[in-house]
Design a protein around this motif. Structure first.
Motif, PDB file in Angstrom:
ATOM      1  N   GLY A   1       0.218 -10.404  -4.098  1.00 14.91           N
ATOM      2  CA  GLY A   1      -1.114  -9.953  -4.506  1.00 14.91           C
ATOM      3  C   GLY A   1      -1.362  -8.466  -4.357  1.00 14.91           C
ATOM      4  N   GLU A   2      -0.419  -7.722  -3.795  1.00 17.23           N
ATOM      5  CA  GLU A   2      -0.643  -6.280  -3.610  1.00 17.23           C
ATOM      6  C   GLU A   2      -0.204  -5.493  -4.859  1.00 17.23           C
ATOM      7  N   PRO A   3      -0.854  -4.344  -5.110  1.00 19.75           N
ATOM      8  CA  PRO A   3      -0.525  -3.576  -6.324  1.00 19.75           C
ATOM      9  C   PRO A   3       0.692  -2.679  -6.181  1.00 19.75           C
ATOM     10  N   ASN A   4       1.207  -2.527  -4.944  1.00 25.67           N
ATOM     11  CA  ASN A   4       2.377  -1.669  -4.732  1.00 25.67           C
ATOM     12  C   ASN A   4       3.515  -2.460  -4.105  1.00 25.67           C
ATOM     13  N   LEU A   5       4.711  -2.244  -4.655  1.00 30.76           N
ATOM     14  CA  LEU A   5       5.883  -2.967  -4.168  1.00 30.76           C
ATOM     15  C   LEU A   5       6.118  -2.679  -2.679  1.00 30.76           C
ATOM     16  N   VAL A   6       5.901  -1.408  -2.301  1.00 27.64           N
ATOM     17  CA  VAL A   6       6.121  -1.002  -0.911  1.00 27.64           C
ATOM     18  C   VAL A   6       4.760  -0.708  -0.267  1.00 27.64           C
ATOM     19  N   ARG A   7       4.525  -1.331   0.902  1.00 30.19           N
ATOM     20  CA  ARG A   7       3.263  -1.075   1.605  1.00 30.19           C
ATOM     21  C   ARG A   7       3.516   0.068   2.605  1.00 30.19           C
ATOM     22  N   SER A   8       3.426   1.293   2.120  1.00 29.87           N
ATOM     23  CA  SER A   8       3.746   2.440   2.973  1.00 29.87           C
ATOM     24  C   SER A   8       2.513   3.316   3.160  1.00 29.87           C
ATOM     25  N   LEU A   9       2.664   4.383   3.951  1.00 29.59           N
ATOM     26  CA  LEU A   9       1.536   5.272   4.239  1.00 29.59           C
ATOM     27  C   LEU A   9       0.839   5.777   2.977  1.00 29.59           C
ATOM     28  N   VAL A  10       1.610   6.018   1.909  1.00 29.35           N
ATOM     29  CA  VAL A  10       0.994   6.594   0.706  1.00 29.35           C
ATOM     30  C   VAL A  10       0.131   5.590  -0.049  1.00 29.35           C
ATOM     31  N   SER A  11       0.222   4.308   0.325  1.00 28.72           N
ATOM     32  CA  SER A  11      -0.613   3.333  -0.381  1.00 28.72           C
ATOM     33  C   SER A  11      -1.573   2.613   0.575  1.00 28.72           C
ATOM     34  N   LEU A  12      -1.801   3.218   1.739  1.00 28.73           N
ATOM     35  CA  LEU A  12      -2.744   2.623   2.699  1.00 28.73           C
ATOM     36  C   LEU A  12      -4.033   3.436   2.755  1.00 28.73           C
ATOM     37  N   ASP A  13      -5.079   2.797   3.216  1.00 26.96           N
ATOM     38  CA  ASP A  13      -6.379   3.465   3.332  1.00 26.96           C
ATOM     39  C   ASP A  13      -7.019   3.120   4.680  1.00 26.96           C
ATOM     40  N   GLY A  14      -8.073   3.882   4.981  1.00 29.38           N
ATOM     41  CA  GLY A  14      -8.940   3.546   6.113  1.00 29.38           C
ATOM     42  C   GLY A  14      -8.233   3.494   7.451  1.00 29.38           C
ATOM     43  N   GLN A  15      -8.661   2.530   8.283  1.00 27.35           N
ATOM     44  CA  GLN A  15      -8.162   2.446   9.653  1.00 27.35           C
ATOM     45  C   GLN A  15      -6.675   2.122   9.710  1.00 27.35           C
ATOM     46  N   GLU A  16      -6.214   1.277   8.776  1.00 29.12           N
ATOM     47  CA  GLU A  16      -4.788   0.930   8.781  1.00 29.12           C
ATOM     48  C   GLU A  16      -3.944   2.187   8.565  1.00 29.12           C
ATOM     49  N   HIS A  17      -4.385   3.045   7.652  1.00 26.16           N
ATOM     50  CA  HIS A  17      -3.668   4.301   7.404  1.00 26.16           C
ATOM     51  C   HIS A  17      -3.681   5.175   8.655  1.00 26.16           C
TER      52      HIS A  17
END
Lengths: 59, 423
Positions: free
Chosen positions: B90-106
């Protein structure tokens, strides 16, 4: 009358330091003048050093 | 305002980036006539093109308003999106890395590695990096009078540096280089997974297989570093806890992958591009030899010139405005660093390679909360390489035609044949 607080900006990432707000997370109290910020303090966003900040234009 | 189709097609065309001038010409027109307008290239969702330096800073200073990870963080075809969401659950990016994170998780994840990559922390690595630079310089000098500076030096030196920082054994470097090139060069038949021309679905399948290899490799590494923690970056990632919990699998793999791949490919591209520029400009080399103190300015200009990350995408979380232009919640936006680093409003002679820009306001590392985590390491390792190499060289010239990778995302020169003489 006290001198107006100034703001400084990291030239590498744009992080701002506002003298009025200080940086409490790093133990720098609100109202701390730029010259009183420790020389080993670094940008909380990118790690650049204090010398890499520049004063922002007022207004 | 709508960007004419031929310009919209050019600024997403991997082959146009490989050619160089067509992209610069397109963005010159866009900056002058429609600096914040909508592009709708064939097969893609429409997106705003943010072409000016000032507008990119405006967007990047508001990470709550402009998210990285709600949609794809880089240009992608419409038909790819459902496939990526299927693969990732369900995620829009193949890799869940810093460049595709937002907010507190980032914030939480960035904080894991941040203390290790400040200039203060990096000073402790200077001697080790200099040793690596000396070794690669010695190898290059043995190849005199000619080498392919991209494949012989520029790809390998930053790789050795980042793998040392991360804690990846030297014998695994060829494997990491191959997988990185596959990840960032899926459109280039010389470097992609299948080493041939592929259609978008085949390219995605190649990326998926590359990801599987990376995940298998880093899975073993996680166990190793949890059993025997070190102060190396991959150990920090393996052992990091947020709210008392280890990072989940997607976070862990995304972190390893971004650190290992973006940590050298960008610097490799910039290093190769800097040598290309130097080989074409004997006066510049003379300037640097006469005043070695200009090396930092040379590094900064090479970053502006090469722009190894061509763009990142953002999406608006709310209705807003940028430079008076209304942007709607959900709108997708291309931040073109390629364009911003040629912005006539910021740079005199933007199409000239000049080491007298003071300050050099290049924005290739981004700006604000998502500014490149490794920017200070990148500058330092490039400075050290040139400091070690230049004193040995009397002259440099091209010994053939350089070639750039066919890609519209993270890319730069893949071959830089040079002829050089020694002092």
């Amino acid at each position: 009358m006290a001198e107006t607080f100034k703001r400084y900006r990291c030239t590498f990432c744009g992080q701002e330091y506002d003298e009025a707000e200080g940086w409490p997370d790093d133990g720098i109290a609100p109202g701390t003048r730029w010259e009183d910020v420790p020389d080993d303090w670094y940008c909380p966003t990118c790690g650049a050093e204090k010398a890499d900040f520049e004063m922002m234009e007022i207004g | 305002m709508q960007i004419p189709t031929h310009l919209a097609q050019t600024i997403v065309d991997s082959r146009a980036y490989a050619a160089g001038d067509p992209v610069d010409d397109a963005f010159r027109t866009i900056r002058a006539e429609m600096p914040l307008a909508v592009a709708e290239p064939e097969g893609m969702e429409p997106f705003w093109v943010v072409s000016r330096h000032a507008d990119i800073m405006t967007v990047e200073k508001q990470p709550e308003v402009f998210h990285n990870g709600d949609k794809s963080t880089f240009l992608t075809l419409k038909e790819m999106e459902p496939m990526v969401r299927f693969i990732t659950g369900g995620e829009p990016n193949l890799v869940r890395s810093l460049v595709s994170l937002d907010g507190q998780e980032h914030k939480d994840l960035r904080a894991v590695v941040f203390p290790s990559v400040t200039p203060k922390a990096l000073r402790g690595l200077e001697d080790d990096i200099r040793k690596i630079a000396k070794a690669f310089v010695a190898e290059m000098l043995e190849k005199a009078p000619e080498c392919d500076f991209a494949t012989d030096v520029a790809f390998l030196y930053p790789l050795r540096v980042i793998m040392t920082v991360l804690g990846v054994p030297q014998e695994d470097e060829p494997f990491m280089l191959k997988l990185t090139q596959e990840l960032f060069s899926s459109a280039d038949p010389e470097l992609n997974r299948d080493r041939k021309e592929v259609n978008p679905a085949e390219a995605l399948d190649g990326l998926r297989r590359t990801m599987e290899d990376l995940e298998a490799y880093f899975g073993v590494m996680t166990e190793k570093f949890r059993a025997n923690p070190t102060d190396q970056v991959n150990s920090l990632i393996a052992n990091a806890k947020v709210n008392g919990e280890y990072l989940n699998r997607r976070q862990l793999m995304g972190y390893y992958i971004i650190a290992a791949t973006a940590g050298h490919d960008t610097t490799s591209n910039t290093t190769a591009g800097a040598m290309w520029a130097l080989a074409e400009r004997p006066h510049l080399f003379e300037q640097l030899k006469a005043d070695p103190g200009k090396v930092n300015a040379f590094v900064e200009e090479s970053i502006r010139w090469v722009v190894p990350v061509k763009h990142f995408m953002r999406s608006a979380t709310q209705d807003t405005e940028v430079s008076g232009q209304k942007i709607k919640a959900g709108d997708w936006m291309m931040l073109s660093y390629q364009s911003a680093n040629r912005d006539e409003a910021v740079f005199d002679d933007p199409f000239e390679y000049r080491i007298d820009r003071e300050p050099n306001r290049q924005i290739a590392f981004g700006y604000g909360a998502h500014v490149c985590l490794g920017q200070h390491l990148a500058r330092m390792e490039m400075r050290i390489l040139w400091e070690e190499l230049f004193p040995h060289l009397k002259s440099i010239e091209l010994a053939g035609t350089p070639q750039r990778t066919i890609s519209n995302f993270v890319c730069g020169p893949k071959h830089v044949p040079i002829r050089f003489t020694l002092n």
